[in-house]
Scaffold this motif. Structure first.
Motif, PDB file in Angstrom:
ATOM      1  N   GLY A  47      -4.842  10.971   2.434  1.00  0.00           N
ATOM      2  CA  GLY A  47      -3.744  10.701   1.516  1.00  0.00           C
ATOM      3  C   GLY A  47      -2.454  10.258   2.164  1.00  0.00           C
ATOM      4  N   VAL A  48      -2.339  10.335   3.480  1.00  0.00           N
ATOM      5  CA  VAL A  48      -1.086   9.960   4.152  1.00  0.00           C
ATOM      6  C   VAL A  48      -0.832   8.467   3.967  1.00  0.00           C
ATOM      7  N   GLY A  49       0.252   8.138   3.307  1.00  0.00           N
ATOM      8  CA  GLY A  49       0.606   6.742   3.057  1.00  0.00           C
ATOM      9  C   GLY A  49       0.098   6.195   1.737  1.00  0.00           C
ATOM     10  N   GLU A  50      -0.776   6.933   1.059  1.00  0.00           N
ATOM     11  CA  GLU A  50      -1.271   6.492  -0.247  1.00  0.00           C
ATOM     12  C   GLU A  50      -0.352   7.027  -1.351  1.00  0.00           C
ATOM     13  N   ASN A  51      -0.659   6.662  -2.609  1.00  0.00           N
ATOM     14  CA  ASN A  51       0.089   7.170  -3.771  1.00  0.00           C
ATOM     15  C   ASN A  51       1.528   6.659  -3.827  1.00  0.00           C
ATOM     16  N   GLU A  61       2.462   3.735 -13.692  1.00  0.00           N
ATOM     17  CA  GLU A  61       1.101   4.067 -13.269  1.00  0.00           C
ATOM     18  C   GLU A  61       0.706   3.360 -11.973  1.00  0.00           C
ATOM     19  N   SER A  62       1.361   2.258 -11.652  1.00  0.00           N
ATOM     20  CA  SER A  62       0.987   1.470 -10.473  1.00  0.00           C
ATOM     21  C   SER A  62       1.147   2.289  -9.201  1.00  0.00           C
ATOM     22  N   ARG A  63       0.190   2.133  -8.292  1.00  0.00           N
ATOM     23  CA  ARG A  63       0.209   2.854  -7.021  1.00  0.00           C
ATOM     24  C   ARG A  63      -0.028   1.879  -5.871  1.00  0.00           C
ATOM     25  N   GLY A  64       0.703   2.117  -4.786  1.00  0.00           N
ATOM     26  CA  GLY A  64       0.563   1.278  -3.609  1.00  0.00           C
ATOM     27  C   GLY A  64       0.312   2.116  -2.373  1.00  0.00           C
ATOM     28  N   SER A  65       0.707   1.577  -1.215  1.00  0.00           N
ATOM     29  CA  SER A  65       0.414   2.270   0.040  1.00  0.00           C
ATOM     30  C   SER A  65       1.408   1.888   1.123  1.00  0.00           C
ATOM     31  N   PRO A 101       7.915  -2.140  11.506  1.00  0.00           N
ATOM     32  CA  PRO A 101       7.816  -1.574  10.156  1.00  0.00           C
ATOM     33  C   PRO A 101       6.372  -1.556   9.681  1.00  0.00           C
ATOM     34  N   PRO A 102       5.997  -0.539   8.925  1.00  0.00           N
ATOM     35  CA  PRO A 102       4.629  -0.484   8.420  1.00  0.00           C
ATOM     36  C   PRO A 102       4.410  -1.496   7.305  1.00  0.00           C
ATOM     37  N   SER A 103       3.152  -1.692   6.971  1.00  0.00           N
ATOM     38  CA  SER A 103       2.801  -2.461   5.774  1.00  0.00           C
ATOM     39  C   SER A 103       3.197  -1.641   4.554  1.00  0.00           C
ATOM     40  N   MET A 104       3.942  -2.268   3.643  1.00  0.00           N
ATOM     41  CA  MET A 104       4.388  -1.603   2.416  1.00  0.00           C
ATOM     42  C   MET A 104       3.933  -2.443   1.232  1.00  0.00           C
ATOM     43  N   GLN A 105       3.009  -1.923   0.462  1.00  0.00           N
ATOM     44  CA  GLN A 105       2.470  -2.661  -0.675  1.00  0.00           C
ATOM     45  C   GLN A 105       2.669  -1.834  -1.947  1.00  0.00           C
ATOM     46  N   PRO A 106       3.667  -2.183  -2.772  1.00  0.00           N
ATOM     47  CA  PRO A 106       3.940  -1.376  -3.962  1.00  0.00           C
ATOM     48  C   PRO A 106       2.970  -1.591  -5.118  1.00  0.00           C
ATOM     49  N   ASN A 107       2.348  -2.781  -5.193  1.00  0.00           N
ATOM     50  CA  ASN A 107       1.455  -3.088  -6.322  1.00  0.00           C
ATOM     51  C   ASN A 107       2.150  -2.925  -7.671  1.00  0.00           C
ATOM     52  N   TYR A 108       3.381  -3.392  -7.759  1.00  0.00           N
ATOM     53  CA  TYR A 108       4.108  -3.332  -9.027  1.00  0.00           C
ATOM     54  C   TYR A 108       3.314  -4.005 -10.154  1.00  0.00           C
ATOM     55  N   LEU A 109       3.489  -3.491 -11.365  1.00  0.00           N
ATOM     56  CA  LEU A 109       2.931  -4.114 -12.578  1.00  0.00           C
ATOM     57  C   LEU A 109       1.433  -4.370 -12.476  1.00  0.00           C
ATOM     58  N   SER A 110       0.728  -3.450 -11.805  1.00  0.00           N
ATOM     59  CA  SER A 110      -0.706  -3.645 -11.612  1.00  0.00           C
ATOM     60  C   SER A 110      -1.538  -2.980 -12.704  1.00  0.00           C
ATOM     61  N   THR A 111      -0.884  -2.298 -13.648  1.00  0.00           N
ATOM     62  CA  THR A 111      -1.627  -1.701 -14.767  1.00  0.00           C
ATOM     63  C   THR A 111      -1.126  -2.260 -16.092  1.00  0.00           C
ATOM     64  N   GLU A 112      -1.982  -2.152 -17.074  1.00  0.00           N
ATOM     65  CA  GLU A 112      -1.656  -2.693 -18.398  1.00  0.00           C
ATOM     66  C   GLU A 112      -0.458  -1.968 -19.011  1.00  0.00           C
ATOM     67  N   LEU A 113      -0.384  -0.641 -18.833  1.00  0.00           N
ATOM     68  CA  LEU A 113       0.748   0.106 -19.377  1.00  0.00           C
ATOM     69  C   LEU A 113       2.048  -0.333 -18.741  1.00  0.00           C
ATOM     70  N   ASP A 114       2.061  -0.515 -17.433  1.00  0.00           N
ATOM     71  CA  ASP A 114       3.286  -0.924 -16.754  1.00  0.00           C
ATOM     72  C   ASP A 114       3.742  -2.301 -17.222  1.00  0.00           C
ATOM     73  N   GLN A 115       2.806  -3.182 -17.467  1.00  0.00           N
ATOM     74  CA  GLN A 115       3.155  -4.517 -17.948  1.00  0.00           C
ATOM     75  C   GLN A 115       3.760  -4.438 -19.353  1.00  0.00           C
ATOM     76  N   ARG A 116       3.118  -3.682 -20.241  1.00  0.00           N
ATOM     77  CA  ARG A 116       3.653  -3.546 -21.599  1.00  0.00           C
ATOM     78  C   ARG A 116       5.008  -2.856 -21.595  1.00  0.00           C
ATOM     79  N   SER A 117       5.180  -1.863 -20.700  1.00  0.00           N
ATOM     80  CA  SER A 117       6.454  -1.142 -20.630  1.00  0.00           C
ATOM     81  C   SER A 117       7.582  -2.061 -20.188  1.00  0.00           C
ATOM     82  N   ALA A 118       7.306  -2.926 -19.205  1.00  0.00           N
ATOM     83  CA  ALA A 118       8.334  -3.847 -18.724  1.00  0.00           C
ATOM     84  C   ALA A 118       8.753  -4.806 -19.839  1.00  0.00           C
TER      85      ALA A 118
END
Length: 544
Positions: A286-290, A389-393, A404-421
């Protein structure tokens, strides 16, 4: 002080300054605080509106960029992070918000006993000096100031009234556990100055003989004996230095660099570490996930009257008046910062029992937060989904601790997040079209009248959305049965000894709002955990 101390605190940010103070205040424990950045001497750190000056400052700001995000048209999103005493609390937007009762009750329900709202509330009260006064939900004896905005602005007043026309009630206090409403934010300021954790917690502790503060000290590795953390290696002035811990190493480097340091030190996902030649001390997937963050979408309007901060900043006379107001009275725009107007509402009312969207309403406008203001009278409606709901690493790219580490937010990757925006943008437009705001709005500059359909609005969110500076969750708190949990309910790293994480990383899920004050609360709780354990345990190397 010798090279062996009781506690090593890595990172002098929102959490690290708290721990340095609390762990050293009884005089019994030797504490070493390591900060990769310089002391907080840059003048604009301490003037609230200086947020605009520190946003891109290469010395006091790490200035990270995410990886290209496929959900954001492959854009790399700028992620500022504090790199000085006080960390992000020295460069943030000063917003004093705790979140909703339900956020913390949810943490407890996920298997983290003691983290419900009722258990956290005493620590919120402990940390604050709130000008709303002592009460069931507020304290006045703490180090961190919560200051109400006493100078009203006609645009903010109109924003609040427009919200009421749409059914969003007026709210004076957003920090009781209940948020729904519109009003003015409280700020972490003190008599017109920024009140960072370096000011609130570290400054009173600096003279203690048992507290050693090392700045420009970049931690490069946690040192282990077997599976026990025993010290930290760091670079300072071109030299490799080592400090050892009799009791514990405490990671407070933030949601990006705490997991980076764990991974560099052999604690993390085994396949990733082995692929880079890092010796695995303890496999912890789990280190770096979520990784989760609040995505900010900013609507910009031209205002029909020259009453905005843009107008004051565009002329020498306007700037002079602002400067004099601050110098003489510690008031005015320089004492407040950027965002004044608050709104917590339900953009998806049929799906959300509590507010799902936060507004930061600003009496200025720019192409991006901290950028140069527009050459017209402007204001900004910034909206963000509170519980994405979107999760990155966050994952190291190499064994170089300065990369710097790789930072991937995965914004707007779920249907709920898209509708919310999309729903949040529509709600912001409704506010702008409700009286009395309607009479003050000359035109919508961005996204503009051409953007109408849901698909067009979503494309606008992908094209212009950016962080609102709340990356969290990358060393999440949870029970051992949770395969991706990194720390337990006392913030001890699973599977190793003598090591805790105390910062935004530990949040299992994001709080509903700005993260600075919740992190201070987490650090206050952690200090109690650490001192309680110290009374029961014998330090490494001491006689039984």
């Amino acid at each position: 002080m010798s090279q062996t101390v009781d506690y090593i605190v890595v990172g002098a940010g929102s959490a690290g300054c708290v721990l340095a103070n609390r762990l050293s205040e009884n005089g019994r424990h030797a504490v070493c605080l390591l900060e990769a950045g310089p002391p907080d001497r840059y003048p604009w750190i301490h003037i609230p509106i200086g947020y605009g000056k520190t946003m891109f400052h290469k010395t006091v700001n790490w200035g990270f960029y995410t990886d290209p995000d496929p959900n954001m048209l492959d854009r790399r999103i700028y992620w500022p992070r504090g790199r000085t005493l006080g960390g992000c609390s020295a460069i943030n937007g000063l917003i004093y918000v705790r979140g909703q009762r339900q956020d913390y009750d949810h943490w407890a329900a996920l298997g983290n006993p003691g983290w419900g709202w009722d258990e956290c509330l005493p620590y919120f009260r402990k940390l604050e000096n709130n000008d709303l006064g002592e009460g069931p939900t507020h304290g006045t004896a703490g180090p961190l100031n919560a200051t109400s905005i006493d100078s009203r602005h006609p645009l903010v007043d109109a924003f609040i009234e427009a919200g009421q026309r749409l059914g969003v009630p007026y709210r004076e206090d957003f920090n009781t556990g209940e948020q729904e409403g519109a009003g003015y934010y409280q700020l972490t300021t003190r008599k017109g100055w920024r009140c960072s954790t370096a000011v609130a917690y570290l400054r009173p502790a600096r003279g203690r003989p048992n507290l050693r503060i090392e700045t420009d000290a970049h931690a490069t590795a946690i040192l282990f004996e077997g599976r026990r953390a025993i010290g930290v290696r760091y670079m300072q002035g071109g030299r490799s230095c080592t400090v050892l811990a009799r009791r514990e190493v405490l990671l407070c480097a933030g949601a990006l660099q705490s997991p980076q340091l764990l991974q560099l030190s052999g604690v993390g996902p085994a396949p990733l570490l082995q692929s880079l030649g890092v010796q695995v001390v303890h496999a912890l997937p789990g280190v770096g996930e979520n990784l989760q963050d609040h995505l900010q979408v900013r609507l910009i309007y031209e205002v029909s009257k020259p009453i905005t901060t843009n107008d004051q900043l565009r002329t020498l006379s306007g700037k002079a008046r602002m400067g004099l107001e601050w110098l003489l009275f510690r008031k005015g725009p320089l004492a407040i910062g950027i965002n004044q107007g608050a709104m917590f509402c339900r953009a998806l009312p049929d799906e959300s029992a509590t507010p799902d969207t936060q507004f930061h309403f600003s009496t200025l406008s720019a192409d991006m937060a901290g950028g140069n203001v527009h050459p017209f009278s402007g204001c900004t409606y910034s909206v963000c989904q509170l519980r994405p709901e979107s999760r990155g690493s966050v994952r190291i790219r190499s064994t170089d601790p300065f990369e710097p580490p790789s930072m991937q937010p995965n914004y707007l990757s779920t249907e709920l997040d898209q509708r919310s925006a999309v729903a949040a943008v529509k709600f912001a437009r409704s506010v702008a079209q409700a009286e009395p705001m309607r009479g003050l709005m000359k035109r919508e500059f961005r996204p503009g009248d051409a953007v109408r359909s849901d698909d067009e609005i979503l494309h606008f969110c992908r094209q212009y959305g950016a962080t609102i500076f709340h990356p969290s969750g990358t060393a999440r708190m949870g029970p051992a049965r949770d395969a991706l949990a990194v720390v337990d309910a006392r913030l001890r790293v699973h599977g190793v000894a003598g090591l805790r994480v105390v910062d935004c990383s530990i949040m299992p899920t994001l709080v509903s709002g700005n993260t600075n004050v919740p992190v201070v609360m987490v650090a206050e709780r952690a200090a109690d955990f650490i001192l309680e354990d110290a009374r029961r345990e014998v330090p490494v190397g001491a006689a039984a």
